[in-house]
Design a protein around this motif. Structure first.
Motif, PDB file in Angstrom:
ATOM      1  N   VAL A 197      17.117 125.169 -10.128  1.00 51.35           N
ATOM      2  CA  VAL A 197      17.622 126.374 -10.434  1.00 51.35           C
ATOM      3  C   VAL A 197      17.169 127.185 -11.352  1.00 51.35           C
ATOM      4  O   VAL A 197      16.731 126.568 -12.524  1.00 51.35           O
ATOM      5  N   SER A 198      17.022 128.557 -11.272  1.00 53.44           N
ATOM      6  CA  SER A 198      16.507 129.338 -12.460  1.00 53.44           C
ATOM      7  C   SER A 198      17.197 130.630 -12.247  1.00 53.44           C
ATOM      8  O   SER A 198      17.744 130.916 -11.538  1.00 53.44           O
ATOM      9  N   PHE A 199      17.431 131.338 -13.306  1.00 52.93           N
ATOM     10  CA  PHE A 199      17.785 132.574 -13.518  1.00 52.93           C
ATOM     11  C   PHE A 199      17.459 133.391 -14.606  1.00 52.93           C
ATOM     12  O   PHE A 199      16.592 132.907 -15.399  1.00 52.93           O
ATOM     13  N   LEU A 200      17.322 134.763 -14.502  1.00 45.65           N
ATOM     14  CA  LEU A 200      17.040 135.451 -15.645  1.00 45.65           C
ATOM     15  C   LEU A 200      17.951 135.264 -17.067  1.00 45.65           C
ATOM     16  O   LEU A 200      19.144 135.263 -16.630  1.00 45.65           O
ATOM     17  N   GLY A 201      17.564 135.308 -17.965  1.00 46.19           N
ATOM     18  CA  GLY A 201      18.316 135.094 -19.440  1.00 46.19           C
ATOM     19  C   GLY A 201      17.995 133.682 -19.821  1.00 46.19           C
ATOM     20  O   GLY A 201      17.374 133.045 -19.310  1.00 46.19           O
ATOM     21  N   GLN A 202      18.770 133.504 -20.846  1.00 45.61           N
ATOM     22  CA  GLN A 202      18.905 132.190 -21.711  1.00 45.61           C
ATOM     23  C   GLN A 202      19.796 131.156 -21.156  1.00 45.61           C
ATOM     24  O   GLN A 202      20.882 131.439 -20.355  1.00 45.61           O
ATOM     25  N   ASP A 203      19.346 130.068 -21.009  1.00 48.28           N
ATOM     26  CA  ASP A 203      20.282 128.798 -20.425  1.00 48.28           C
ATOM     27  C   ASP A 203      20.283 128.052 -21.666  1.00 48.28           C
ATOM     28  O   ASP A 203      19.502 127.596 -22.169  1.00 48.28           O
TER      29      ASP A 203
END
Length: 163
Positions: free
Chosen positions: A95-101
């Protein structure tokens, strides 16, 4: 983070196998532009993918857009595939997304599925067994931060029953 499950965990060649990717946002912020990807071996065919998903034309990777997931919420997508030959299928979800994890350790998970038979549909065995898994079975125990593979040899059902 992402969790991956497959059903059934033992399937005959040319039968349907369904993978479920569950993507959780543990917060505290919104997760925007969430994309879940399922990577499979070349021995798997993917019929038409679910709405919001696409299949890479060069590899067996299905990418699904889940949009925005609020903190504390989960998004889920199911992908049905068809294994074409016997053996072990290792499927990997990410999984990936915009922003910090703040925790990238839970953004990847791999599970194994045993495929019995061959592309012509023969089982290669004498039948029977009523769901008994014999030979080598893999159980993948997935922790939040680590993955441990435990390998059992012999008759899996007999080991579970203590026999």
């Amino acid at each position: 983070g992402i969790l991956l499950s497959g059903s059934p965990l033992q399937v005959a060649a040319n039968a349907s196998l369904t993978y479920t990717m569950s993507v959780s946002n543990n917060g505290p912020d919104l997760a925007q532009g969430v994309v879940a990807a399922l990577s499979l071996p070349a021995s798997v065919t993917v019929p038409p993918v679910p709405s919001g998903c696409s299949k890479d034309s060069q590899t067996v990777v299905v990418r699904c857009s889940l949009g925005t997931i609020k903190a504390g919420r989960t998004g889920q997508i199911q992908v049905t595939v068809t294994p074409t030959k016997g053996g072990i299928i290792n499927a990997t979800a990410s999984v990936s997304f915009l922003g910090q994890d703040s925790n990238t350790n839970n953004n990847l998970e791999t599970i194994a599925t045993t495929v019995t038979g061959t592309a012509n549909g023969s089982s290669g065995g004498s039948g029977g067994g009523g769901g008994t898994i014999s030979g080598t079975a893999l159980i993948w125990l997935i922790g939040l931060y680590s993955m441990v593979a435990v390998r059992y040899r012999g008759n899996f059902a007999k080991r579970l029953s203590g026999g």
